[in-house]
Design a protein around this motif. Sequence first.
Motif: not given
Length: 522
Positions: A289, A336, A350, A355, A357
């Motif tokens: 991340r 989320d 990711l 993705s 995040e």
Amino acid sequence: MKKFFIRGVFVILLLIASYTAFGKANKRAEGRPNIVLIMVDDMGYSDIGCYGGEIETPNLDRLAANGIRYSEFYNTSKCNTSRESLLMGRYVNRVSEHKNFSSGPTLGELAQQAGYRTLWAGKNHNSIRPPERGFDRFFGIQGGLSNFFCPARKTADGRPVPYTGTSVNEWMVHDEWVELFVPTDPEFYVTDAITDNALLWLKEYSGEDKPFFLYLAYTAPHAPLQAREQDIKKYEGRYDVGYQEIRKQRYKRAVKDGVFNPETAPFHPQKITQWDSLSPEEKELEADRMEVYAAMIDRVDQNVGRVLSELEVRGELDNTLILFMSDNGANGSRGDEYKDYYTPTGNEQLGGMFSWEFLGKNWAMVANSPLGYYKKTSHEGGVCSPMIAYWPEGIPLKNGWVHEPAHLVDIMSTLLDLTDLRYPSEFNGEPAKPNEGISLLPSFRGEPLAVRKHKIGNDYKFGKMIRDGKWKLVQYKELGWELYDMEKDRTETRDLAEQMPEKVAAMKQAFSMWEQNCKAGL
């Protein structure tokens, strides 16, 4: 004789042409500067190199090395309120959000009045439409966030992308509003596209005998964490050492570079999850991340470099005022909620298009180090961001620091001072709410800023605060008020509220007055 006459005429014409070109260039050099205002989204205090970060930002570091940095530059701790405060020159709190636009001119309208070509590329996240409020050209998103590779909720080949939130997804592209912007270019990336459009405009208007005001409102590094693969690769493995070690390294560099004095800015004891308590799988995901987040900031810096190169080629860099800032501190959310709207395919990588995040609290507190907390709070990590001012012809200081408090509302006051404009007493036939900032021009010359008529305050989501000189009163959620002497405790580690109840009471009263002033005239 005829040959000499023709040669003489040619020389005279050449001299006239040279004088005309020089005259135009000299007029631009001696006149008002171009202005490039760069705002990034959800970036932490120590993320860029010149504020202690390990992320590679050579272009921003160059601006800092040849200009000045502000150590206490305040925002509103939230994207949309910060942008409104910037555009309108007034403080914005949770009840005045979006409601000030009808009671005064925007930065764009004032810049137009001063004879500037006004250009805006990037994020809006407010109720106004830029072309209707002082900007000649606009490219970008009306809402607050989007997929960096595909701003709509579908791709050009029909594949769905993750949920993009509830904010408006409308874009202006090629001077037209589109409800869903689906790029056909397979290499599309929002950060690059913002700069692409800005550079096209600069070329289009290059022949004008007027300065330009360019507002670059990048959406990076706001979630979702998405970056180009080649940028992510630069940071592979860099964050495997974890939260605590990266935070210590940043603080050490910041102290060495003069960003902080450890005697007056001790390391804030943030409650960050111990890296060694995570499983190997959790460590890998968390490190990934942060790699993507770093890559997003790296890409912003690359695009700042593109703008600098264009200005250098045009011979206009020295007489261009460049201001760089963030709208708030790093974001502690995990985000989320998209899972309720998107079914993963199992092939999500990711950082890629599919993705979705977010950075999360632990890395956000690292990104804001050594300050405390994060976005939507009024502690320094949420409400204070880097600010760089660069202008070779107007800022004689090199690698300088300004340690007085400044705020987004001061940008409008600086524009007014720079252009000798007066803020209007009326707007659209109604009394205008006052501009509440002070000019930053004295700090460009190494002089003290003026005494503020309106105190710096904030009230959004999880935090409230008021700043009065060296004193700061701050509250987190519904907990008790905290009092800090910012000259001796820049990182808010020693709460003096119990020792100084009378000071707390006086500042609470000042905060109430600040709140009322935000509500006035709505």
